[in-house]
Design an enzyme around this catalytic site. Structure first.
Site, mmCIF file in Angstrom:
data_model
loop_
_atom_site.group_PDB
_atom_site.id
_atom_site.type_symbol
_atom_site.label_atom_id
_atom_site.label_comp_id
_atom_site.label_asym_id
_atom_site.label_seq_id
_atom_site.Cartn_x
_atom_site.Cartn_y
_atom_site.Cartn_z
ATOM 1 N N HIS A 1 0.711 -1.359 -0.025
ATOM 2 C CA HIS A 1 0.010 0.029 0.034
ATOM 3 C C HIS A 1 0.802 1.262 -0.009
ATOM 4 O O HIS A 1 1.528 1.543 0.895
ATOM 5 C CB HIS A 1 -1.033 -0.137 1.332
ATOM 6 C CG HIS A 1 -1.659 -1.265 1.389
ATOM 7 N ND1 HIS A 1 -1.343 -2.561 1.685
ATOM 8 C CD2 HIS A 1 -3.159 -1.331 1.079
ATOM 9 C CE1 HIS A 1 -2.419 -3.160 1.588
ATOM 10 N NE2 HIS A 1 -3.370 -2.661 1.072
ATOM 11 N N GLY B 1 -10.715 4.492 7.341
ATOM 12 C CA GLY B 1 -10.981 3.135 7.620
ATOM 13 C C GLY B 1 -11.238 2.514 9.148
ATOM 14 O O GLY B 1 -12.012 2.155 9.777
ATOM 15 N N ASN C 1 -7.862 11.754 3.914
ATOM 16 C CA ASN C 1 -7.723 12.002 2.737
ATOM 17 C C ASN C 1 -8.873 11.705 1.824
ATOM 18 O O ASN C 1 -8.924 11.692 0.725
ATOM 19 C CB ASN C 1 -6.555 11.028 2.142
ATOM 20 C CG ASN C 1 -6.793 9.575 2.439
ATOM 21 O OD1 ASN C 1 -7.874 9.105 2.103
ATOM 22 N ND2 ASN C 1 -5.873 8.716 2.948
ATOM 23 N N HIS D 1 -4.555 3.960 -2.957
ATOM 24 C CA HIS D 1 -4.681 3.305 -1.782
ATOM 25 C C HIS D 1 -3.598 1.981 -1.801
ATOM 26 O O HIS D 1 -2.985 2.019 -0.956
ATOM 27 C CB HIS D 1 -5.990 2.714 -1.336
ATOM 28 C CG HIS D 1 -5.929 1.601 -0.296
ATOM 29 N ND1 HIS D 1 -6.113 2.133 0.985
ATOM 30 C CD2 HIS D 1 -5.991 0.389 -0.122
ATOM 31 C CE1 HIS D 1 -6.031 1.026 1.723
ATOM 32 N NE2 HIS D 1 -6.035 0.173 1.171
ATOM 33 N N GLU E 1 -17.244 -4.591 24.834
ATOM 34 C CA GLU E 1 -16.417 -5.873 24.946
ATOM 35 C C GLU E 1 -15.109 -5.893 23.973
ATOM 36 O O GLU E 1 -14.166 -6.103 24.453
ATOM 37 C CB GLU E 1 -17.223 -7.103 24.587
ATOM 38 C CG GLU E 1 -18.262 -7.595 25.420
ATOM 39 C CD GLU E 1 -19.701 -6.835 25.267
ATOM 40 O OE1 GLU E 1 -20.698 -6.945 25.896
ATOM 41 O OE2 GLU E 1 -19.637 -5.949 24.226
ATOM 42 N N HIS F 1 -27.788 -15.981 25.107
ATOM 43 C CA HIS F 1 -26.629 -15.809 26.123
ATOM 44 C C HIS F 1 -26.022 -17.179 26.527
ATOM 45 O O HIS F 1 -25.243 -17.160 27.302
ATOM 46 C CB HIS F 1 -27.331 -15.152 27.724
ATOM 47 C CG HIS F 1 -27.673 -13.911 27.375
ATOM 48 N ND1 HIS F 1 -28.409 -13.176 26.212
ATOM 49 C CD2 HIS F 1 -27.157 -12.721 28.284
ATOM 50 C CE1 HIS F 1 -28.631 -11.890 26.375
ATOM 51 N NE2 HIS F 1 -27.650 -11.701 27.620
#
Length: 674
Positions: free
Chosen positions: A35, A163, A192, A265, A414, A476
């Site tokens: 990249h 991202g 960007n 990218h 979490e 659960h």
């Protein structure tokens, strides 16, 4: 973008920043993958950060009081590899740069912790780096309060992209950071406006600056290609009383024909494009060659922190010998020498007293003894403190008004909790553990996987570990979660049967330096099954003979956790029928599999039928059920083949056939006695 003006007005800075850009172009081209665009776009920001602000010494990369730099946008790994090479990190040689993304090189496609000095955490899964950074900053605050600002006093800097900010874990992280007022945390946003699919606008309309402000952050902006403006923004962010976001307006793949496009990218490997881009930069050196003056300037940046580091070492040396030793122990990740004796005493007390307690309560009983002795532990829960039993009386609550507190209310976050604990462990000096329900490992899993990949000994306290939780029902009730956790490499999954095994599991988890642990703990009360005290940690063997056959051995029952009790009752039924039955407790499959073959064969010899009993899916058990024989007909399983249901625990065990009677019947059927 007026590159000519940048070259003219900031020639020295431009040359240093272009060293990053050209190394990136050369390495990506040599690998024919990677990249290019992010390092090319953020080179100016990184240059200002390293040259003027980041407190580090390339000659002492593990200096505890260094500033931490985290590349959350890990796909742009050539940014950090270039910086490490240019500033003089010993292990980041030019040969490593040339071998970018190749077998055996420390320059992996995404930065991997433990491969190269200066890489503080493994990034690449977007959002994890910024979430780790929250843990780094929390550790810094806690340690500064405990050891004083003369010993711990540093910043955590993050480069994050669009991202990273789109990933849901980013909101968990920034909400936690804002609540905690982590003023030493600074995120440099590579704004960007480009993703792989195209412009950010095709998929997102979020006002990121407003989002951060609403989460308790201070927000600043700069031209990401103007070194003076970048410096101004960083100075302002460092003075902020809250965590700070700097919106760095940048151009991806700056100076190339792919600038400001989704093509920028990825890997820019076309020879003409590279030649044209270097010409636009005014760069005339051959591939992988950095002009001596530029390399020298970067190496001076790498050595800039040496005097500061030496002064810090003198301050550390001024502490008493005992404090220096304790500081070194905590950062080395060693257990206190007296902790094993504390664990042994609790085991004897449990064996003698035979309490009937849930293993989540047993875990709390262990922590009540561990936390006062091991004062670097930092505990927490994702809004289930009273259910996970993770808070002990001595900890105090970590927060802006009590940085010495060692208990974190993570909220319903979490994954954010797990990622922050990774950051704490990576920072060093603290030993984090955190709890939620076992079924919510689903939410925490991306960060749990990275704990294992990086080899950081985070402890996950996962309670309510089966249908035994009862009426809350199948949403659960974990069924497949033990299997998923056990399928993860470099993870110890402990499912203890009683207080004795729980204490042993905690001892192993806290002694670990390179393996995370999952403690799967019951909601329901369980009887003590280890009545004969032994100083030896039997859980360290993974599996062991808990009760042997009296009559001629014809069957071996294997079980974990709440089902060990069932296996013992089934043994009584079988022995009463003249069927000699051994019961093997298997609190940690991973440790049992790591034992010498001779030991495994002594515990699980060939011949007798084998039945495993566990209120989860069968999948992890097959390697022990079939063993070296591979004969399905001689092995069976008592457990779950579907999701659970809402009802009291006793009814659920009966309805799903996880009983002593069903286990005994399975053995008899395998023996042809049914």
């Amino acid at each position: 973008m007026d590159i000519a003006n940048l070259r003219k007005n900031h020639s020295d800075h431009w040359a240093r920043a272009c060293a990053i850009r050209t190394l990136t172009l050369d390495a990506v081209a040599a690998a024919n993958s990677g990249h290019s665009g992010m390092p090319m776009g953020m080179a100016d920001v990184a240059t200002v950060l390293f040259e003027k602000h980041l407190n580090f010494d390339a000659a002492a990369p593990d200096w505890p009081n260094r500033d931490r730099f985290i590349l959350s946008a890990g796909h742009g790994s050539m940014l950090i590899y270039s910086l490490l090479y240019l500033t003089g990190y010993k292990d980041m040689t030019l040969e490593q740069i040339k071998n970018f993304r190749q077998w055996g090189a420390i320059t992996a496609g995404h930065p991997e912790y433990g491969h190269a000095k200066g890489v503080e955490t493994t990034t690449g899964p977007l959002g994890q780096g910024i979430a780790n950074a929250v843990g780094f900053a929390m550790a810094e605050e806690n340690l500064r309060a405990r050891w004083g600002a003369k010993i711990i006093d540093h910043y955590t800097y993050v480069i994050a992209g669009d991202g990273c900010l789109m990933e849901g874990v980013s909101q968990e992280a920034i909400g936690l950071a804002g609540k905690q007022q982590l003023s030493r945390l600074i995120v440099l946003w590579d704004n960007n406006g480009i993703t792989i699919d195209g412009k950010v606008s095709i998929s997102d309309v979020t006002d990121q600056k407003a989002r951060f402000k609403a989460s308790g952050w201070d927000v600043f902006s700069c031209d990401g290609h103007d070194p003076e403006d970048i410096n101004r923004a960083i100075i302002a962010a460092k003075a902020s009383p809250n965590p700070a976001l700097i919106d760095c307006a940048t151009h991806i793949a700056l100076g190339s024909s792919a600038q400001d496009t989704s093509k920028g990218h990825g890997a820019l490997t076309d020879a003409q494009l590279i030649a044209d881009t270097k010409a636009a930069y005014g760069w005339t050196s051959p591939a992988f060659e950095i002009p001596a003056a530029v390399k020298s300037a970067w190496e001076a940046t790498g050595a800039r922190g040496a005097d500061t580091r030496k002064a810090w070492e003198a301050r550390l040396a001024s502490l008493s010998a005992s404090k220096q030793a304790e500081f070194a122990r905590q950062f080395a990740g060693d257990m206190p020498k007296k902790l094993p004796a504390v664990i042994r005493a609790l085991k004897k007390q449990a064996s003698d007293g035979a309490p009937k307690v849930a293993t989540r309560k047993a875990s709390e009983m262990v922590l009540e003894l561990v936390n006062p002795v091991m004062q670097e532990t930092v505990g927490g829960s994702a809004d289930l403190t009273g259910s996970n039993n993770t808070k002990t009386a001595d900890l105090g609550t970590f927060g802006p008004d009590n940085r010495k507190g060692r208990y974190v209310y993570f909220g319903i976050r979490e994954q954010g909790m797990a990622a922050a604990m990774n950051g704490m462990a990576l920072h060093g000096g603290v030993r984090p553990y955190g709890g939620t329900f076992m079924c919510f490992t689903d939410y925490a899993r991306p960060a749990m996987r990275l704990s294992a990949l990086m080899g950081v000994p985070v402890v996950y306290v996962m309670t309510h570990d089966s249908i035994g939780l009862g009426e809350d029902g199948p949403t659960h009730q974990p069924v497949e979660h033990l299997a998923m956790s056990r399928a993860t490499p470099n993870t110890w999954v402990f499912r203890p049967a009683d207080l004795v095994e729980t204490a042993e599991a905690w001892e192993l988890a806290l002694a670990s330096k390179s393996t995370p642990s999952v403690l799967a703990l019951s909601r329901q009360n369980l009887p003590t099954v280890r009545h004969a005290h032994t100083a030896k940690n039997l859980t360290a063997q993974g599996g062991y003979v808990l009760a042997d056959a009296v009559a001629k051995r014809q069957a071996i029952l294997m079980a974990t956790g709440s089902e060990v009790e069932i296996a013992l009752k089934a043994r009584d039924l079988l022995e009463a029928s003249g069927i000699g039955t051994r019961v093997v407790s298997m609190p940690c499959m991973e440790l049992f599999a790591a034992q010498p073959e001779a030991y495994r064969k002594r515990v699980l010899p060939g011949g007798p039928v084998r039945v495993a009993v566990e209120a989860g899916v069968r999948q992890p058990w097959d390697r022990f059920l079939l063993g070296e024989r591979g004969r399905e007909a001689k092995a069976g399983f008592i457990g779950m083949e579907s999701f659970g249901a809402s009802a009291p625990a006793e009814r659920l065990y009966a309805e799903f056939g996880i009983t002593a009677e069903a286990t005994a019947a399975k053995v008899k059927a395998l023996l042809g006695l049914a």
